[in-house]
Design a protein around this motif. Sequence first.
Motif: not given
Length: 666
Positions: A532-533, A559, A562
Amino acid sequence: MKQIKPALGNWMFPVALVVLYGLGLLLVMEATDIRESPGHLWSLLGLSLFILLLVLYVYWHINRSFLYRIADAERQLAQEQASNSSMKDALIAEQTKRLSDTERDLLASRKQYQTLFERTADALMILEDGAFTEGNPACLKLFGCQGLDELRGVHPSELSPPVQADGSSSKEKAEEMIRHAMVHGSHRFEWLHQTRQGEAFPAEVLLTAIDRQGGVALCAIVRDITERKKAEQEIRHQAYYDSLTGLPNRRLMLDRISQALISSRRHEYFNALLFVDLDRFKFINDSLGHSVGDALLKQVADTLRQVVREEDTVARFGGDEFVILFKHLGMEKDAASLRAERLAEDLQQSISSTYTIEHHSIHVSSSIGIYLFPGQEETLDDIIKQADTAMYSAKESGRNQIAFFQSTMQEAVVKRLTLEKDLRQAVNDRQLQVYFQPQISSDNMLAGVEALVRWQHPEHGFVSPEEFIAIAEDSGIIYALGEFVLRTSIEQIMALPERPPKLSVNISPYEFRHSHFLETISGLIRQYQLPDRFLVLEITEGVVINDLENTIERLQQLRALGVMVSLDDFGTGYSSLSYLKRLPIDELKIDRSFVMDVEDDEHNAMLVRTIINIAHQFNLITVAEGVETETQKNFLSQLQCRVYQGYLYSRPVPVEELQRYIACFE
Ligand code: C2E
Ligand code: CA
Ligand code: CA
């Protein structure tokens, strides 16, 4: 039967014989002395009587058989006459019968013709001595006549507009057609007719000479061909006009240019050919869909149509390429150039506006190339090519430009086209590489890396992405290229033993808008099990310009997967605080151009300060690009910029070098 009467000669002969006998006897007695001898007298009398009677008998017999034969002959004759007359009667009867059969047939066929004449859907008329004498119901209907009276005695030209399609007088031409049919037996031709109510219609007319009451008349079959003409016109229209915008197409334009070329050479004046290309149209089309693209083209076409003079031609050559021919710009070249430029400016101004289509507001600008002709012995092809080249050049020198053709441009265009071909090859042949540039946080930690594509051209060596990304976007290569960079960078970074916290990848507006983009990203996330991110997509303001609502929606979807979103090159484009507030993004990248002279340029310093302030207010990470010096870094850190990227730390490097670089941080 006729009675046989004895002929006069029949009586005459015995009477004459007896008289002659008496006379003969007297003569004999006179001349001789027979009276003296009575014995001789009696024997003479007896003998001569006997002879007389014999002769009389023979005569009577002959006469009788002759008369019988005559009677026979007469009887036969009479019989023959009788049989002849009965034969004659039979013959007459036969002939009469036959005659009445023909008459009946004639009558029947006449009836048939009458029915045919009356019922046929085609308009039939009889034309005698230059005027109609008869017409069937279809004809009355066709010409809007109430009855035959309105048709009888009327000259064909009275059922036609005064002038025919070719400009000739209907009256004279009708006479000519009639003469032709009379001489050749028939004549088929197209004619412009007119109803009694004054409505003209195209017709096909067949005139056929027919025998009529000792003279020659014409039978006219008139067929309304309005529908056929319409279909023909439709086909012609399709051949010469663009179906989307209704503007003339390439074919018609080429024709007009060649005419203009011939006429301007003869009369020595200048014309201008303009190539107009809508900036970033491909992007609009790809991102907002073809229906929006088409609607936009139609609106632009309408604008162009309104702007140009009647004598000029606006055509669509396909795609977003509009071509305009301005004729009669004068005999003096400089003045003509000036006029052409003015016209181009007006055109550009009219096009450049914000169009609202299906609730999208789309800003459009255009690049225009101009070629003035005739020059020296150029062909039609040359004219098109030069105008096109000028347009390319206008596009190259930034959008919303106007450029006149210059001979040196040709080289540039050829170079560009070659480069496009090579780039296509490069993507296939894996001549492209991905370099990585580290991003360092204010506390001197590795915050992430940015993937930057590199092209090692086999002949020209290193080609800058600044140069080839635009080509990739214009040619559509960007989709394959973008996916290559995404996949390669993810693969290489994920394979590193010490992975950087995040990987930033530049995403072209074209890719971002592509219908498969979301799928591609989610596929990569799944395939490489991206944390994630971890993945940061760097988008530019170009993505936002045309369609804020859709951009917001797509960003939210990304978004949700992720993925982080960074707004690149902030401040260089149409930056607007209003949209910044609404965009669901995570990071702001301060463009290199602001960072570059932040120490000397007070204006830039202020801009950077403002950007960082805003970013903080919106809770965005700030990344400063192109940090080359300590002073720059210090200035930025004072403003509490969070991340720095630039030569001060590292140039973009291949993954092996990046690995060594990362190792230093441990
Ligand atoms: P960008 O996204 O603004 O990338 C930063 C550019 O600045 C890069 O140029 C980088 O090499 C350069 N740079 C970084 N630090 C410094 C510095 O300290 N000083 C100077 N003078 N330059 C620095 P690059 O790699 O030539 O890329 C140029 C542009 O090409 C990029 O600008 C980006 O817009 C585009 N680009 C590069 N790679 C890709 C890619 O994979 N996909 C897409 N769509 N665009 C790409
Ligand atoms: Ca970037
Ligand atoms: Ca940038």
